[in-house]
Design a protein around this motif. Structure first.
Motif, PDB file in Angstrom:
ATOM      1  N   VAL A  75       0.846  -1.184   0.000  1.00 15.17           N
ATOM      2  CA  VAL A  75       0.000   0.000   0.000  1.00 15.17           C
ATOM      3  C   VAL A  75       0.886   1.239   0.000  1.00 15.17           C
ATOM      4  N   GLU A  76       0.707   2.106  -0.985  1.00 13.07           N
ATOM      5  CA  GLU A  76       1.397   3.389  -0.965  1.00 13.07           C
ATOM      6  C   GLU A  76       0.419   4.434  -0.438  1.00 13.07           C
ATOM      7  N   VAL A  77       0.751   5.018   0.695  1.00 13.52           N
ATOM      8  CA  VAL A  77      -0.073   6.059   1.303  1.00 13.52           C
ATOM      9  C   VAL A  77       0.373   7.416   0.773  1.00 13.52           C
ATOM     10  N   ALA A  78      -0.583   8.243   0.408  1.00 15.02           N
ATOM     11  CA  ALA A  78      -0.300   9.584  -0.115  1.00 15.02           C
ATOM     12  C   ALA A  78       0.550   9.504  -1.378  1.00 15.02           C
ATOM     13  N   SER A  79      -0.002   8.886  -2.416  1.00 18.52           N
ATOM     14  CA  SER A  79       0.735   8.664  -3.661  1.00 18.52           C
ATOM     15  C   SER A  79       1.016   9.940  -4.432  1.00 18.52           C
ATOM     16  N   GLY A  80       0.316  11.015  -4.118  1.00 18.20           N
ATOM     17  CA  GLY A  80       0.571  12.273  -4.821  1.00 18.20           C
ATOM     18  C   GLY A  80       0.247  12.161  -6.295  1.00 18.20           C
ATOM     19  N   THR A  81       1.226  12.453  -7.139  1.00 19.39           N
ATOM     20  CA  THR A  81       1.005  12.403  -8.583  1.00 19.39           C
ATOM     21  C   THR A  81       0.991  10.987  -9.134  1.00 19.39           C
ATOM     22  N   GLY A  82       1.625  10.054  -8.411  1.00 20.81           N
ATOM     23  CA  GLY A  82       1.753   8.689  -8.913  1.00 20.81           C
ATOM     24  C   GLY A  82       3.103   8.402  -9.526  1.00 20.81           C
ATOM     25  N   GLN A  83       4.017   9.367  -9.474  1.00 26.42           N
ATOM     26  CA  GLN A  83       5.334   9.167 -10.073  1.00 26.42           C
ATOM     27  C   GLN A  83       6.130   8.066  -9.362  1.00 26.42           C
ATOM     28  N   HIS A  84       6.015   8.005  -8.045  1.00 29.98           N
ATOM     29  CA  HIS A  84       6.762   6.984  -7.308  1.00 29.98           C
ATOM     30  C   HIS A  84       6.253   5.587  -7.614  1.00 29.98           C
ATOM     31  N   VAL A  85       4.957   5.371  -7.412  1.00 30.68           N
ATOM     32  CA  VAL A  85       4.430   4.007  -7.570  1.00 30.68           C
ATOM     33  C   VAL A  85       4.602   3.506  -8.994  1.00 30.68           C
ATOM     34  N   SER A  86       4.450   4.376  -9.977  1.00 32.93           N
ATOM     35  CA  SER A  86       4.607   3.943 -11.361  1.00 32.93           C
ATOM     36  C   SER A  86       6.058   3.553 -11.652  1.00 32.93           C
ATOM     37  N   HIS A  87       6.985   4.215 -10.991  1.00 35.94           N
ATOM     38  CA  HIS A  87       8.410   3.895 -11.174  1.00 35.94           C
ATOM     39  C   HIS A  87       8.770   2.594 -10.461  1.00 35.94           C
ATOM     40  N   PHE A  88       8.353   2.457  -9.204  1.00 35.02           N
ATOM     41  CA  PHE A  88       8.698   1.262  -8.427  1.00 35.02           C
ATOM     42  C   PHE A  88       8.094  -0.005  -9.027  1.00 35.02           C
ATOM     43  N   ALA A  89       6.834   0.083  -9.447  1.00 38.32           N
ATOM     44  CA  ALA A  89       6.126  -1.101  -9.941  1.00 38.32           C
ATOM     45  C   ALA A  89       6.742  -1.653 -11.216  1.00 38.32           C
ATOM     46  N   ALA A  90       7.426  -0.808 -11.977  1.00 35.81           N
ATOM     47  CA  ALA A  90       8.030  -1.244 -13.238  1.00 35.81           C
ATOM     48  C   ALA A  90       9.453  -1.762 -13.058  1.00 35.81           C
ATOM     49  N   MET A  91       9.998  -1.614 -11.851  1.00 35.48           N
ATOM     50  CA  MET A  91      11.363  -2.085 -11.592  1.00 35.48           C
ATOM     51  C   MET A  91      11.343  -3.567 -11.224  1.00 35.48           C
ATOM     52  N   PRO A  92      12.471  -4.269 -11.355  1.00 35.52           N
ATOM     53  CA  PRO A  92      12.480  -5.710 -11.056  1.00 35.52           C
ATOM     54  C   PRO A  92      11.964  -6.052  -9.663  1.00 35.52           C
ATOM     55  N   PHE A  93      12.363  -5.308  -8.640  1.00 36.77           N
ATOM     56  CA  PHE A  93      11.899  -5.642  -7.298  1.00 36.77           C
ATOM     57  C   PHE A  93      10.406  -5.395  -7.148  1.00 36.77           C
ATOM     58  N   GLY A  94       9.912  -4.372  -7.849  1.00 39.50           N
ATOM     59  CA  GLY A  94       8.509  -4.010  -7.730  1.00 39.50           C
ATOM     60  C   GLY A  94       7.586  -4.828  -8.603  1.00 39.50           C
ATOM     61  N   ALA A  95       8.140  -5.417  -9.663  1.00 44.90           N
ATOM     62  CA  ALA A  95       7.323  -6.188 -10.592  1.00 44.90           C
ATOM     63  C   ALA A  95       6.793  -7.472  -9.969  1.00 44.90           C
ATOM     64  N   ARG A  96       7.438  -7.944  -8.898  1.00 46.25           N
ATOM     65  CA  ARG A  96       6.994  -9.171  -8.236  1.00 46.25           C
ATOM     66  C   ARG A  96       5.938  -8.895  -7.154  1.00 46.25           C
ATOM     67  N   LEU A  97       5.633  -7.610  -6.956  1.00 45.38           N
ATOM     68  CA  LEU A  97       4.661  -7.210  -5.947  1.00 45.38           C
ATOM     69  C   LEU A  97       3.440  -6.592  -6.609  1.00 45.38           C
ATOM     70  N   VAL A  98       2.369  -6.461  -5.844  1.00 44.55           N
ATOM     71  CA  VAL A  98       1.161  -5.780  -6.318  1.00 44.55           C
ATOM     72  C   VAL A  98       1.028  -4.487  -5.527  1.00 44.55           C
ATOM     73  N   TRP A  99       0.984  -3.362  -6.230  1.00 43.56           N
ATOM     74  CA  TRP A  99       0.989  -2.055  -5.593  1.00 43.56           C
ATOM     75  C   TRP A  99      -0.425  -1.484  -5.535  1.00 43.56           C
ATOM     76  N   ALA A 100      -0.719  -0.834  -4.433  1.00 44.00           N
ATOM     77  CA  ALA A 100      -2.044  -0.249  -4.225  1.00 44.00           C
ATOM     78  C   ALA A 100      -1.877   1.226  -3.844  1.00 44.00           C
ATOM     79  N   PRO A 101      -1.859   2.119  -4.850  1.00 43.01           N
ATOM     80  CA  PRO A 101      -1.692   3.544  -4.560  1.00 43.01           C
ATOM     81  C   PRO A 101      -2.958   4.158  -3.974  1.00 43.01           C
ATOM     82  N   THR A 102      -2.775   5.130  -3.108  1.00 40.26           N
ATOM     83  CA  THR A 102      -3.907   5.810  -2.479  1.00 40.26           C
ATOM     84  C   THR A 102      -3.630   7.306  -2.398  1.00 40.26           C
ATOM     85  N   GLU A 103      -4.694   8.062  -2.267  1.00 38.25           N
ATOM     86  CA  GLU A 103      -4.560   9.513  -2.106  1.00 38.25           C
ATOM     87  C   GLU A 103      -5.821  10.047  -1.468  1.00 38.25           C
ATOM     88  N   LYS A 104      -5.655  11.027  -0.608  1.00 40.82           N
ATOM     89  CA  LYS A 104      -6.821  11.678  -0.014  1.00 40.82           C
ATOM     90  C   LYS A 104      -7.526  12.534  -1.045  1.00 40.82           C
TER      91      LYS A 104
END
Length: 263
Positions: A75-104
């Motif tokens: 779970v990414e809390v306070a994802s903001g623009t989404g630049q972080h989660v989109s970058h991490f999820a496409a990397m090798p370490f992140g590709a093996r995980l399922v990301w759940a971005p959130t924002e208020k």
């Protein structure tokens, strides 16, 4: 043993001392940004700082999230623009995980416009995150962005130990204390046994803010909003301990930032 709350959802009160009424926690939970474009995302909101720090953050997350199970939810809390989660999820370490971005999404902005990421609507906030994810080609392992008020626990769909990891960047110093308390308490309820919580940003490390430029920035934050400012790592670590989370390390990061890691 982790603290377990009743199933009823409630808003976190202030943690010591009581400095604000609960409605004051309704602030934007994203780092400052402005309109702009990057890599073909013309007209999309863009946070230059997210581009500067994403690789340094990713290098730490790759190590601390390595033990997490394949397809574990982060779970990414306070994802903001989404630049972080989109970058991490496409990397090798992140590709093996399922990301759940959130924002208020929406909320009060500081009068000096330090927090530029105040969206016109909640739909706009989530659409921006989803657009960055789509642009990065990471849609297969990133859930659609969803609304999350971090101060209301338990968190929507993230309770009962359903998450393998929780990540949050640049929230604690530009939000009321109840947001930090909600982050810790909500993560303690959401994380499965062995799960990891990583909190990135500027802090007062053992009560000390360095260098002088950080001390000046902290003072300016507090002058603009008495509920904002750098949080003492000792207070955060103690709060985590009270919620059954063990502090495993504090990682020094570029530009005088730190990553607090809990499990």
């Amino acid at each position: 043993m982790r603290l377990r709350l009743s199933s009823a959802r409630h808003r976190i009160a202030s943690y010591p001392p009581r400095r604000h009424s609960l409605h004051r926690c309704a602030v934007s939970m994203a780092a400052s940004s402005g309109a702009g474009g990057a890599g073909g995302l013309v007209g999309m909101r863009h946070a230059p700082a997210a581009d500067r720090n994403k690789d340094a953050i990713a290098s730490v997350l790759a190590r601390i999230f390595e033990p997490l199970p394949v397809n574990g939810i982060v779970v990414e809390v306070a994802s903001g623009t989404g630049q972080h989660v989109s970058h991490f999820a496409a990397m090798p370490f992140g590709a093996r995980l399922v990301w759940a971005p959130t924002e208020k999404g929406t909320g009060e902005a500081m009068e000096n416009n330090l927090m530029q990421n105040k969206y016109a609507s909640k739909d706009e906030a989530l659409a921006t995150i989803d657009a960055y994810v789509a642009h990065a080609g990471a849609t297969t392992n990133v859930k659609a962005a969803r609304l999350l008020d971090v101060s209301e626990v338990p968190w929507n769909d993230f309770e009962n130990e359903s998450a393998a990891g929780v990540f949050c960047a640049n929230l604690t110093h530009i939000s009321p204390w109840c947001a930090t308390e909600g982050l810790i308490t909500g993560a303690s309820l959401a994380l499965m046994p062995g799960g990891r919580l990583a909190i990135y940003g500027p802090f007062a490390v053992d009560g000390v803010i360095t260098p002088e430029s950080n001390a000046r920035f902290d003072a300016s934050l507090r002058q603009q909003n008495s509920e904002f400012g750098y949080r003492d790592t000792r207070t955060i670590i103690q709060l985590a301990k009270e919620n059954g989370l063990q502090h495993s390390e504090t990682v020094e990061m570029p530009a005088n930032n730190h990553m607090l890691v809990f499990q």
